[in-house]
Structure formats: C-alpha cells, structure tokens
Write an enzyme that holds these catalytic residues in place. Structure first.
Site, PDB file in Angstrom:
ATOM      1  CG  ASP A   1      40.590  63.614 -38.722  1.00 45.98           C
ATOM      2  OD1 ASP A   1      39.584  64.331 -38.721  1.00 45.98           O
ATOM      3  OD2 ASP A   1      41.743  64.039 -38.512  1.00 45.98           O
TER       4      ASP A   1
ATOM      5  CE  LYS B   1      34.469  62.142 -35.414  1.00 51.69           C
ATOM      6  NZ  LYS B   1      35.881  61.949 -35.822  1.00 51.69           N
TER       7      LYS B   1
ATOM      8  CD  GLN C   1      36.789  67.407 -31.648  1.00 48.12           C
ATOM      9  OE1 GLN C   1      35.921  67.473 -30.801  1.00 48.12           O
ATOM     10  NE2 GLN C   1      36.757  68.183 -32.714  1.00 48.12           N
TER      11      GLN C   1
ATOM     12  N   GLY D   1      36.257  68.404 -38.649  1.00 47.72           N
ATOM     13  CA  GLY D   1      36.084  68.458 -40.098  1.00 47.72           C
ATOM     14  C   GLY D   1      35.528  67.118 -40.508  1.00 47.72           C
ATOM     15  CG  HIS D   2      32.621  65.557 -38.846  1.00 44.26           C
ATOM     16  ND1 HIS D   2      31.648  65.495 -37.880  1.00 44.26           N
ATOM     17  CD2 HIS D   2      33.807  65.510 -38.177  1.00 44.26           C
ATOM     18  CE1 HIS D   2      32.221  65.415 -36.685  1.00 44.26           C
ATOM     19  NE2 HIS D   2      33.522  65.425 -36.841  1.00 44.26           N
TER      20      HIS D   2
HETATM   21  P1  GDP Z   1      35.711  62.478 -39.512  1.00 45.88           P
HETATM   22  O1  GDP Z   1      36.334  63.688 -38.947  1.00 45.88           O
HETATM   23  O2  GDP Z   1      35.717  61.322 -38.577  1.00 45.88           O
HETATM   24  O3  GDP Z   1      34.354  62.720 -40.093  1.00 45.88           O
HETATM   25  O4  GDP Z   1      36.651  62.046 -40.736  1.00 45.88           O
HETATM   26  P2  GDP Z   1      37.266  63.026 -41.863  1.00 45.88           P
HETATM   27  O5  GDP Z   1      36.188  63.420 -42.789  1.00 45.88           O
HETATM   28  O6  GDP Z   1      38.074  64.101 -41.246  1.00 45.88           O
HETATM   29  O7  GDP Z   1      38.320  62.067 -42.543  1.00 45.88           O
HETATM   30  C1  GDP Z   1      37.938  60.870 -43.151  1.00 45.88           C
HETATM   31  C2  GDP Z   1      38.405  60.921 -44.604  1.00 45.88           C
HETATM   32  O8  GDP Z   1      38.364  59.619 -45.160  1.00 45.88           O
HETATM   33  C3  GDP Z   1      37.508  61.755 -45.488  1.00 45.88           C
HETATM   34  O9  GDP Z   1      38.287  62.332 -46.503  1.00 45.88           O
HETATM   35  C4  GDP Z   1      36.541  60.733 -46.092  1.00 45.88           C
HETATM   36  O10 GDP Z   1      36.009  61.141 -47.345  1.00 45.88           O
HETATM   37  C5  GDP Z   1      37.464  59.565 -46.257  1.00 45.88           C
HETATM   38  N1  GDP Z   1      36.820  58.241 -46.142  1.00 45.88           N
HETATM   39  C6  GDP Z   1      35.819  57.856 -45.315  1.00 45.88           C
HETATM   40  N2  GDP Z   1      35.604  56.528 -45.436  1.00 45.88           N
HETATM   41  C7  GDP Z   1      36.497  56.080 -46.344  1.00 45.88           C
HETATM   42  C8  GDP Z   1      36.795  54.784 -46.874  1.00 45.88           C
HETATM   43  O11 GDP Z   1      36.218  53.782 -46.510  1.00 45.88           O
HETATM   44  N3  GDP Z   1      37.807  54.709 -47.779  1.00 45.88           N
HETATM   45  C9  GDP Z   1      38.513  55.798 -48.186  1.00 45.88           C
HETATM   46  N4  GDP Z   1      39.482  55.597 -49.073  1.00 45.88           N
HETATM   47  N5  GDP Z   1      38.259  57.030 -47.718  1.00 45.88           N
HETATM   48  C10 GDP Z   1      37.271  57.162 -46.810  1.00 45.88           C
HETATM   49  P1  IMO Z   2      37.195  65.439 -36.178  1.00 45.86           P
HETATM   50  O1  IMO Z   2      35.841  65.701 -35.567  1.00 45.86           O
HETATM   51  C1  IMO Z   2      41.498  65.098 -35.535  1.00 45.86           C
HETATM   52  C2  IMO Z   2      43.239  67.655 -32.429  1.00 45.86           C
HETATM   53  C3  IMO Z   2      44.175  68.760 -32.860  1.00 45.86           C
HETATM   54  C4  IMO Z   2      45.088  68.814 -31.656  1.00 45.86           C
HETATM   55  C5  IMO Z   2      44.133  68.558 -30.496  1.00 45.86           C
HETATM   56  C6  IMO Z   2      43.641  69.809 -29.788  1.00 45.86           C
HETATM   57  O2  IMO Z   2      37.314  65.891 -37.575  1.00 45.86           O
HETATM   58  O3  IMO Z   2      37.594  64.023 -35.948  1.00 45.86           O
HETATM   59  P2  IMO Z   2      41.905  71.705 -30.470  1.00 45.86           P
HETATM   60  O4  IMO Z   2      41.887  72.655 -31.619  1.00 45.86           O
HETATM   61  O5  IMO Z   2      40.704  70.836 -30.390  1.00 45.86           O
HETATM   62  O6  IMO Z   2      42.196  72.379 -29.157  1.00 45.86           O
HETATM   63  O7  IMO Z   2      43.180  70.758 -30.744  1.00 45.86           O
HETATM   64  O8  IMO Z   2      43.022  67.867 -31.046  1.00 45.86           O
HETATM   65  N1  IMO Z   2      41.909  67.671 -33.087  1.00 45.86           N
HETATM   66  C7  IMO Z   2      41.517  66.802 -34.021  1.00 45.86           C
HETATM   67  N2  IMO Z   2      42.196  65.819 -34.637  1.00 45.86           N
HETATM   68  N3  IMO Z   2      40.203  65.304 -35.816  1.00 45.86           N
HETATM   69  C8  IMO Z   2      39.500  66.261 -35.198  1.00 45.86           C
HETATM   70  O9  IMO Z   2      38.161  66.419 -35.345  1.00 45.86           O
HETATM   71  C9  IMO Z   2      40.161  67.101 -34.285  1.00 45.86           C
HETATM   72  N4  IMO Z   2      39.794  68.152 -33.518  1.00 45.86           N
HETATM   73  C10 IMO Z   2      40.860  68.476 -32.785  1.00 45.86           C
HETATM   74  O10 IMO Z   2      44.871  68.415 -34.036  1.00 45.86           O
HETATM   75  O11 IMO Z   2      45.997  67.759 -31.686  1.00 45.86           O
HETATM   76 MG    MG Z   3      37.828  65.079 -39.361  1.00 47.59          MG
END
Ligand code: GDP
Ligand code: IMO
Ligand code: MG
Length: 422
Positions: A12, A15, A222, A39-40
């Site tokens: 999270d 990416k 991840q 979840g991206h």
């Molecule tokens: P990922 O799994 O690495 O793709 O990240 P996620 O999408 O799960 O979580 C990142 C969250 O931060 C999302 O809700 C993005 O919209 C948000 N986000 C990304 N870059 C920024 C930033 O620079 N500032 C803020 N405030 N939010 C951001």
């Molecule tokens: P993105 O790609 C954050 C965490 C789960 C749990 C552990 C194992 O959005 O960064 P799993 O279901 O993979 O067996 O769970 O890994 N986890 C993540 N945490 N971002 C993710 O993906 C994750 N995918 C799995 O919360 O702790």
């Molecule tokens: Mg994510």
C-alpha cells in the site's frame, strides 16, 4: 527500458499511482506475483479506480497488459474487474493476456484461508482471498492453472483429484462439508470459456517485446516485508514480492531488467498482524489514518500507521537493488510539528542498525528516532520539486542518505497530476 516497480515496506505504498504515472512511457505493463489480495488505487480526473488483478496501467488505452505466471488468479474477480471497466467505457479484452501457467484460485482456497486463520493461535490477518492455499497447491504440484480451464477432460481429472483429498481435510480437520464436484466443474469450465481468448504464453509475448526493444513495466504487489522469504515471516504473504520475483513471475531474464524503482510512503503502514517497530500509539495513529485515508483498498480494514523506518527501507533497497525511489504521501505529513525517522532499534542493551532476522527482536525492540522539524505548509497544490518547502526537501534528502537510494518521484496527493519529478 524495462523497469521493475516494487513496494519497500508492507504494501500500500502507492504502487498503483506510480504505475499509472509511468505507464505512459511503457508498451507493456505486467503483474508478476500476488493476486487479488492486492488493491492498487489510481485516481484520474476525480475518478478512483482500484485494481486487484488487472495491471494499474490499464487506463492507458494503447498499452498491452499482462498477468504473468507468478500471479494467482481468481477468475470470478478478474471477470468482474473487466466488466466494471467496460461499464466505464474501457475495453481491455483486446490488449490483455493472462499466462496459461498462472494458478487458479478456487472457492476451497478461499474457505481454507479463512478456516486456517480461525484455527491459528497467532493469526496472520490474511485478506481471506485464498492466496496462501493457492500457492501451497502450486508448490505441492496439485494446482490448477489457467490453461487447464480450457481443457475439459484435464480440468475434470485435476479437480476430482483435488476434491478427493481436500474434502477429507475439510470434513475431518475443519468440520466443513466440503465441495461438490459438479457445480465447481461447471463454474470453472464456464470461466475458462469466457476467458479463453485471453489466456496465452505471456513469456513468449514478453520475449518478443524485449527483442523489439519495447519498454516493459513490471508491477509488484504487496511489499518487501511481506515477501515469503525476506519479510517478517510468518506474517507475510505467500509470494516473492521483491524485484527478483519479476523474473520468476514472468519468465523475463534478470539480464533484461534495466532499472528497479522502489516505492515508499513518507511514513509507514501495515494491514494485518505482525511486528511493526515504529507503530504510532492510539491517537496519533488515528490522526494519520484519517489524513492519509489509511483503510485497506481490498478489505477496508483500518491500516496500522507509524513513523518512517529507515532501518527497514535500507534493507529493502539492498534486497531489491533499488536504483530510484518514489516517495508517496508526503502531503500527509504537512501539518506535523515534528516528524520522526527510525534509524536503529534497541533490544536488551544492543543497538541494531541493520534489520534483525529474529522475530522476537522485531516484536520487542524499541525504535531509536531522529527528529525533523515539520514544514507545516500545504504541499498538494505544488507541481514542481523546486517549490517544496525547504524542510520537506531536507526530510527527503535525509531519507535518501539513510536509505541509500535517491528519490526521483515525490507524490503530494492521490491524483496523477499531484506528482513531482526531481
Ligand atoms: P498500492 O497498493 O501500493 O497501490 O497502494 P494503495 O492504492 O493500496 O494505497 C495507497 C493510497 O494512497 C491510495 O488510496 C492512493 O489513492 C493514495 N495515494 C497515493 N499517493 C498519494 C499521495 O501522494 N498523497 C495522498 N494523500 N494519497 C496518496
Ligand atoms: P498491495 O499490493 C497490504 C497482507 C495481509 C496480511 C498478509 C497475508 O495493495 O500493496 P494474504 O491474503 O496475502 O495471505 O495476507 O499480507 N497483505 C497486504 N497488505 N497491501 C497488500 O497488497 C497486501 N496483500 C496482502 O493484510 O497481513
Ligand atoms: Mg494496496
């Protein structure tokens, strides 16, 4: 230029946003591991898209998107994602290929994921998507792959074999009734039928791309500390989340990778259980969680929040061979008077400057912090690195120095345009 993009913390990091930003310069975007535990999030023109299986570059309508052999695919989720995009006017079908070797998630994987968690004394806090059990089947050589869904007699044999063994375990170990063959078989044959034109030899497609010098962007899911080998085991996911996973997860050789980009948040978060050395105490955690909207993009769970841990990220830079970093969510720190960065841990009188391998140390060590003065100015409206407040620049520079990699991209908001290039 072939680029691997990976998370350097616990996932999270942002990416999805960086992939979307970089996708304009790539011809191919490929997921190489994980599944719909990911979840991206991509925010474009005020619309928010969350991708679980489709590569985050998919909004660029001229890009080829691939799901590599290292990914575990829940066909129902994939079809749902394709349909949701189609409703928004984006058709991915003619430019999407899924590896015939990617393993398939079945309902028994999902149910087993949940049952195992309930039985475990120390829970992992998985996403419950069946990821771990599906990778178990892959390693124990009974897994069913995307290509198998296109071959009715093979699918029948493999599914029958699996159910014969799994139903015993479901009934005798977990007191669960197990799964009937007919319904599952019909469901997965139908998935195969609907996806048949999208399943192919992604390694061959990528080799052709390499030969033609087309740019490939490898999208990690991840983060480094969820890696099955190098993460905070057993509190990890079940795949190789580090840059090396891009090769095994696609069939592209290490010699073809030109650069590695590591994505970090300007602070730290983690979803699920496991050690988190710099985790904020209650109220501070709430404040950052609210400002940064730190809720899981897959499960909606509140993310645990804490200070930036340079000990961790330094190790991640090494494990991934990071060339450049993207630093995300700097804006979330805008209001803080003081910002802390962890530079070492202390445990039983010993100072750890390198990331410890012992889970007990990770769980019990106290962080050693260096304090930085906050810039206390809004940054989200800025469109040039030069305009960043001097204290924000000093913070970024200090992180570059302690982590051992340069920051090239700074993000000050979730939108595509809220991105500064150094
Ligand atoms: P990922 O799994 O690495 O793709 O990240 P996620 O999408 O799960 O979580 C990142 C969250 O931060 C999302 O809700 C993005 O919209 C948000 N986000 C990304 N870059 C920024 C930033 O620079 N500032 C803020 N405030 N939010 C951001
Ligand atoms: P993105 O790609 C954050 C965490 C789960 C749990 C552990 C194992 O959005 O960064 P799993 O279901 O993979 O067996 O769970 O890994 N986890 C993540 N945490 N971002 C993710 O993906 C994750 N995918 C799995 O919360 O702790
Ligand atoms: Mg994510």
């Amino acid at each position: 230029m072939n680029t691997v993009l990976v998370g350097l913390q616990w996932g999270d990091e942002g990416k999805g946003k960086v992939i979307d930003v970089l996708a304009k310069d790539a011809a191919y975007i490929v997921r190489f591991q994980g599944g719909n535990n990911a979840g991206h999030t991509v925010v474009v023109g005020g619309s928010t898209f969350v991708f679980h299986l489709l590569p985050s570059g998919v909004l660029h309508k001229d890009k080829r998107c691939l799901i590599g052999n290292g990914v575990v695919v829940d066909p129902d989720v994939l079809l749902g994602e394709i349909a949701a995009l189609r409703r928004k006017g984006i058709d991915v079908c003619r430019r999407l290929t899924i590896s015939e070797h990617a393993h398939v998630i079945f309902p028994y994987h999902r149910i087993l994921d949940g049952l195992r968690e309930t039985k475990r004394e120390r829970k992992i806090g998985t996403t419950g998507r069946g990821i771990g059990p599906c990778y178990v089947d892959k390693a124990s050589r009974c897994g069913i792959r995307m290509g198998d869904l296109l071959n009715p007699s093979l699918l029948e044999r493999k599914l029958k074999d699996n159910l014969a063994e799994k139903n015993e375990v479901f009934r005798n170990v977990y007191g669960h009734e197990g799964f009937a063959f007919e319904a599952l078989y019909a469901m997965y044959l139908s998935f195969g039928h609907r996806l048949k034109d999208l399943v192919g030899d992604t390694a061959a497609i990528l080799h052709r791309a390499v030969r033609r010098k087309k740019s490939i962007l490898f999208e990690g899911a991840q983060g480094t500390f969820l890696d099955v080998d190098f993460g905070t085991y057993p509190y990890v996911t079940s795949s190789s989340t580090i840059a090396a996973g891009a090769c095994t997860g696609t069939g592209v050789a290490p010699t073809q990778i030109d650069r590695i980009i590591g994505v970090v948040k300007a602070y730290a978060t983690r979803v699920g259980e496991g050690p988190f050395m710099t985790e904020f105490p209650g109220i501070m955690g709430e404040a950052i969680r609210t400002k940064g909207h730190e809720f899981g993009a897959t499960t909606g769970r509140p993310r645990r929040c804490g200070w930036f841990d340079a000990v961790m990220v330094r190790r991640a830079v090494m494990l991934n061979g990071v060339d450049l970093m993207a630093m995300m969510k700097l804006d979330v720190l805008d209001n803080l008077k003081t910002i802390k960065v962890c530079t070492a841990y202390k445990y039983k009188g010993k100072v750890f400057r390198d990331f410890p391998s012992d889970l007990e140390v990770m769980q019990k060590a106290l962080p050693v912090y260096k304090d930085f003065k906050g810039w206390q100015e809004t940054t989200s409206h800025l469109r040039s690195y030069k305009k960043l407040p001097p204290r924000a620049k000093a913070y970024v520079r200090a992180l570059e120095d302690t982590c051992g990699a340069k920051v090239d991209i700074i993000s000050v908001g979730s939108g595509r345009e809220e991105t500064l290039f150094k």
